[in-house]
Design a protein around this motif. Structure first.
Motif, PDB file in Angstrom:
ATOM      1  N   GLY A  94      16.539 132.231  -5.659  1.00  0.00           N
ATOM      2  CA  GLY A  94      16.277 133.279  -6.640  1.00  0.00           C
ATOM      3  C   GLY A  94      17.347 133.358  -7.708  1.00  0.00           C
ATOM      4  N   GLU A  95      18.513 132.808  -7.434  1.00  0.00           N
ATOM      5  CA  GLU A  95      19.622 132.835  -8.384  1.00  0.00           C
ATOM      6  C   GLU A  95      19.766 131.535  -9.165  1.00  0.00           C
ATOM      7  OE1 GLU A  95      21.200 135.573  -8.921  1.00  0.00           O
ATOM      8  OE2 GLU A  95      20.225 136.650  -7.270  1.00  0.00           O
ATOM      9  N   VAL A  96      19.424 130.417  -8.519  1.00  0.00           N
ATOM     10  CA  VAL A  96      19.589 129.103  -9.152  1.00  0.00           C
ATOM     11  C   VAL A  96      18.240 128.392  -9.157  1.00  0.00           C
ATOM     12  CG1 VAL A  96      20.846 126.921  -9.151  1.00  0.00           C
ATOM     13  CG2 VAL A  96      21.953 128.993  -8.305  1.00  0.00           C
ATOM     14  N   SER A  97      17.535 128.512 -10.268  1.00  0.00           N
ATOM     15  CA  SER A  97      16.231 127.861 -10.414  1.00  0.00           C
ATOM     16  C   SER A  97      16.419 126.410 -10.814  1.00  0.00           C
ATOM     17  CB  SER A  97      15.413 128.577 -11.487  1.00  0.00           C
ATOM     18  OG  SER A  97      16.036 128.413 -12.762  1.00  0.00           O
ATOM     19  N   ALA A  98      15.316 125.655 -10.814  1.00  0.00           N
ATOM     20  CA  ALA A  98      15.371 124.259 -11.250  1.00  0.00           C
ATOM     21  C   ALA A  98      15.837 124.170 -12.704  1.00  0.00           C
ATOM     22  CB  ALA A  98      14.004 123.606 -11.073  1.00  0.00           C
ATOM     23  N   ASP A  99      15.381 125.092 -13.537  1.00  0.00           N
ATOM     24  CA  ASP A  99      15.797 125.085 -14.950  1.00  0.00           C
ATOM     25  C   ASP A  99      17.287 125.362 -15.090  1.00  0.00           C
ATOM     26  OD1 ASP A  99      13.253 124.496 -15.775  1.00  0.00           O
ATOM     27  OD2 ASP A  99      12.725 126.567 -16.280  1.00  0.00           O
ATOM     28  N   THR A 100      17.780 126.321 -14.308  1.00  0.00           N
ATOM     29  CA  THR A 100      19.213 126.629 -14.344  1.00  0.00           C
ATOM     30  C   THR A 100      20.025 125.431 -13.880  1.00  0.00           C
ATOM     31  OG1 THR A 100      18.821 128.981 -13.957  1.00  0.00           O
ATOM     32  CG2 THR A 100      21.010 128.140 -13.431  1.00  0.00           C
ATOM     33  N   ALA A 101      19.584 124.779 -12.807  1.00  0.00           N
ATOM     34  CA  ALA A 101      20.288 123.604 -12.293  1.00  0.00           C
ATOM     35  C   ALA A 101      20.331 122.495 -13.338  1.00  0.00           C
ATOM     36  CB  ALA A 101      19.614 123.104 -11.023  1.00  0.00           C
ATOM     37  N   LEU A 128      19.222 113.514  -6.572  1.00  0.00           N
ATOM     38  CA  LEU A 128      19.959 113.981  -5.396  1.00  0.00           C
ATOM     39  C   LEU A 128      19.837 115.489  -5.197  1.00  0.00           C
ATOM     40  CD1 LEU A 128      23.288 111.960  -5.815  1.00  0.00           C
ATOM     41  CD2 LEU A 128      21.217 111.302  -4.566  1.00  0.00           C
ATOM     42  N   LEU A 129      19.205 116.174  -6.135  1.00  0.00           N
ATOM     43  CA  LEU A 129      19.090 117.633  -6.046  1.00  0.00           C
ATOM     44  C   LEU A 129      17.745 118.033  -5.460  1.00  0.00           C
ATOM     45  CD1 LEU A 129      20.627 118.650  -9.496  1.00  0.00           C
ATOM     46  CD2 LEU A 129      21.668 118.910  -7.237  1.00  0.00           C
ATOM     47  N   PRO A 130      17.706 119.046  -4.591  1.00  0.00           N
ATOM     48  CA  PRO A 130      16.458 119.465  -3.932  1.00  0.00           C
ATOM     49  C   PRO A 130      15.576 120.310  -4.857  1.00  0.00           C
ATOM     50  CG  PRO A 130      18.277 120.823  -3.173  1.00  0.00           C
ATOM     51  CD  PRO A 130      18.877 119.775  -4.079  1.00  0.00           C
ATOM     52  N   LEU A 131      15.017 119.659  -5.885  1.00  0.00           N
ATOM     53  CA  LEU A 131      14.277 120.371  -6.920  1.00  0.00           C
ATOM     54  C   LEU A 131      12.780 120.442  -6.657  1.00  0.00           C
ATOM     55  CD1 LEU A 131      16.131 118.913 -10.034  1.00  0.00           C
ATOM     56  CD2 LEU A 131      16.439 121.167  -8.983  1.00  0.00           C
ATOM     57  N   ASP A 132      12.288 119.720  -5.651  1.00  0.00           N
ATOM     58  CA  ASP A 132      10.866 119.784  -5.305  1.00  0.00           C
ATOM     59  C   ASP A 132      10.745 119.552  -3.800  1.00  0.00           C
ATOM     60  OD1 ASP A 132      11.163 117.004  -4.934  1.00  0.00           O
ATOM     61  OD2 ASP A 132      10.434 116.574  -6.956  1.00  0.00           O
ATOM     62  N   ALA A 133       9.518 119.572  -3.294  1.00  0.00           N
ATOM     63  CA  ALA A 133       9.310 119.479  -1.846  1.00  0.00           C
ATOM     64  C   ALA A 133       9.859 118.180  -1.275  1.00  0.00           C
ATOM     65  CB  ALA A 133       7.819 119.609  -1.529  1.00  0.00           C
ATOM     66  N   LEU A 138      32.131 115.559 -10.202  1.00  0.00           N
ATOM     67  CA  LEU A 138      30.669 115.549 -10.277  1.00  0.00           C
ATOM     68  C   LEU A 138      30.054 115.582  -8.889  1.00  0.00           C
ATOM     69  CD1 LEU A 138      28.046 115.300 -11.890  1.00  0.00           C
ATOM     70  CD2 LEU A 138      28.360 112.809 -11.868  1.00  0.00           C
ATOM     71  N   HIS A 139      30.619 114.815  -7.961  1.00  0.00           N
ATOM     72  CA  HIS A 139      30.131 114.791  -6.583  1.00  0.00           C
ATOM     73  C   HIS A 139      30.211 116.190  -5.959  1.00  0.00           C
ATOM     74  CE1 HIS A 139      30.247 112.353  -2.550  1.00  0.00           C
ATOM     75  NE2 HIS A 139      29.326 113.290  -2.545  1.00  0.00           N
ATOM     76  N   THR A 140      31.358 116.827  -6.135  1.00  0.00           N
ATOM     77  CA  THR A 140      31.546 118.179  -5.593  1.00  0.00           C
ATOM     78  C   THR A 140      30.584 119.171  -6.243  1.00  0.00           C
ATOM     79  OG1 THR A 140      33.888 117.690  -5.231  1.00  0.00           O
ATOM     80  CG2 THR A 140      33.250 120.012  -5.231  1.00  0.00           C
ATOM     81  N   PHE A 141      30.417 119.054  -7.546  1.00  0.00           N
ATOM     82  CA  PHE A 141      29.508 119.938  -8.280  1.00  0.00           C
ATOM     83  C   PHE A 141      28.068 119.774  -7.783  1.00  0.00           C
ATOM     84  CE2 PHE A 141      26.414 120.302 -11.717  1.00  0.00           C
ATOM     85  CZ  PHE A 141      26.639 121.588 -12.185  1.00  0.00           C
ATOM     86  N   VAL A 142      27.619 118.538  -7.628  1.00  0.00           N
ATOM     87  CA  VAL A 142      26.231 118.285  -7.208  1.00  0.00           C
ATOM     88  C   VAL A 142      25.993 118.802  -5.794  1.00  0.00           C
ATOM     89  CG1 VAL A 142      24.554 116.463  -6.682  1.00  0.00           C
ATOM     90  CG2 VAL A 142      25.886 116.365  -8.786  1.00  0.00           C
ATOM     91  N   ASP A 143      26.956 118.580  -4.893  1.00  0.00           N
ATOM     92  CA  ASP A 143      26.814 119.112  -3.530  1.00  0.00           C
ATOM     93  C   ASP A 143      26.698 120.633  -3.552  1.00  0.00           C
ATOM     94  OD1 ASP A 143      26.872 116.632  -2.381  1.00  0.00           O
ATOM     95  OD2 ASP A 143      28.857 116.835  -1.471  1.00  0.00           O
ATOM     96  N   GLY A 144      27.578 121.281  -4.327  1.00  0.00           N
ATOM     97  CA  GLY A 144      27.541 122.741  -4.399  1.00  0.00           C
ATOM     98  C   GLY A 144      26.268 123.250  -5.046  1.00  0.00           C
ATOM     99  N   LEU A 145      25.829 122.580  -6.101  1.00  0.00           N
ATOM    100  CA  LEU A 145      24.606 122.993  -6.779  1.00  0.00           C
ATOM    101  C   LEU A 145      23.395 122.836  -5.866  1.00  0.00           C
ATOM    102  CD1 LEU A 145      23.371 123.983  -9.426  1.00  0.00           C
ATOM    103  CD2 LEU A 145      23.222 121.589 -10.173  1.00  0.00           C
ATOM    104  N   ALA A 146      23.350 121.736  -5.114  1.00  0.00           N
ATOM    105  CA  ALA A 146      22.249 121.526  -4.166  1.00  0.00           C
ATOM    106  C   ALA A 146      22.206 122.640  -3.129  1.00  0.00           C
ATOM    107  CB  ALA A 146      22.402 120.166  -3.484  1.00  0.00           C
TER     108      ALA A 146
END
Length: 208
Positions: free
Chosen positions: A187-194, A96-101, A171-179
């Motif tokens: 530049g602040e939240v990389s895939a590795d950080t996520a 559910l996270l936008p980690l790639d194209a 968890l739902h709120t966290f994932v939405d915010g992280l996305a």
């Protein structure tokens, strides 16, 4: 003899053209004129299928919702037998996270659906939101030692364990915010950080 027209196929073509517009211009780009141009049709031809812009956008949002389900659900439901429970759940939630194209495209579609529902609140609530909450509920339940629910309809119902419901909401709120941070502040939240943050939260869920 006049050529037969497959109306469902033509509507599908219009839906595909509209999805391309959403990915390029957002929901506001989905106009009768814009979709007609993207599909290579005349505006008059498109009006044969949709009476006005709202009817068109309603159809497009449904197409976007179906597209998300078709693309995301097979990945989410793929068996994962390797690794710890936290790692297996993390791999599911990461879909559910936008980690790639590909997942960034899906996030753009989800954002367009959310915007449409903000403008026109659905009577039965957001289908996409409920789908996501059901997934988070399932993940939390497994992390906390419950059996997973096989029936899709049951997964949308509140869990009898109040702690599962609480952590599913968190968890739902966290994932939405992280996305949102991945997309808006890459530049602040990389895939590795996520990945690291997600696994830290899931460990907290499993030990709470």
């Amino acid at each position: 003899m006049p050529r037969l027209v497959d109306h469902e196929q033509r509507r599908a073509e219009l839906g595909e053209a509209a999805v391309r517009l959403i990915l390029r211009d957002g929901l506001d780009g989905v106009t009768v004129r814009g979709v007609a141009a993207e599909a290579g049709w005349s505006t008059g031809s498109l009006r044969h299928y949709f009476g006005d812009q709202r009817e068109l956008q309603t159809y497009v949002v449904q197409v976007a919702t179906d597209t998300l389900r078709r693309r995301v659900l097979p990945r989410v439901q793929r068996p994962r037998a390797q690794g710890s429970v936290v790692e297996r759940i993390a791999m599911i939630v990461e879909e559910l996270l936008p980690l790639d194209a590909e997942r960034r495209e899906e996030y753009a579609l989800w954002s367009a659906i959310v915007e449409w529902e903000r403008r026109h609140p659905p009577e039965g609530g957001s289908v996409t939101w409920n789908d996501q909450r059901a997934l988070h509920r399932q993940c939390v339940a497994v992390l906390r030692g419950h059996e997973s629910v096989r029936e899709p309809d049951r997964a949308t119902l509140p869990h009898p364990d109040a702690q599962v419901e609480l952590w599913a909401a968190l968890l739902h709120t966290f994932v939405d915010g992280l996305a949102g941070q991945i997309v808006n502040t890459p530049g602040e939240v990389s895939a590795d950080t996520a990945a690291r943050l997600l696994r830290a939260l899931l460990r907290a869920v499993s030990h709470a």
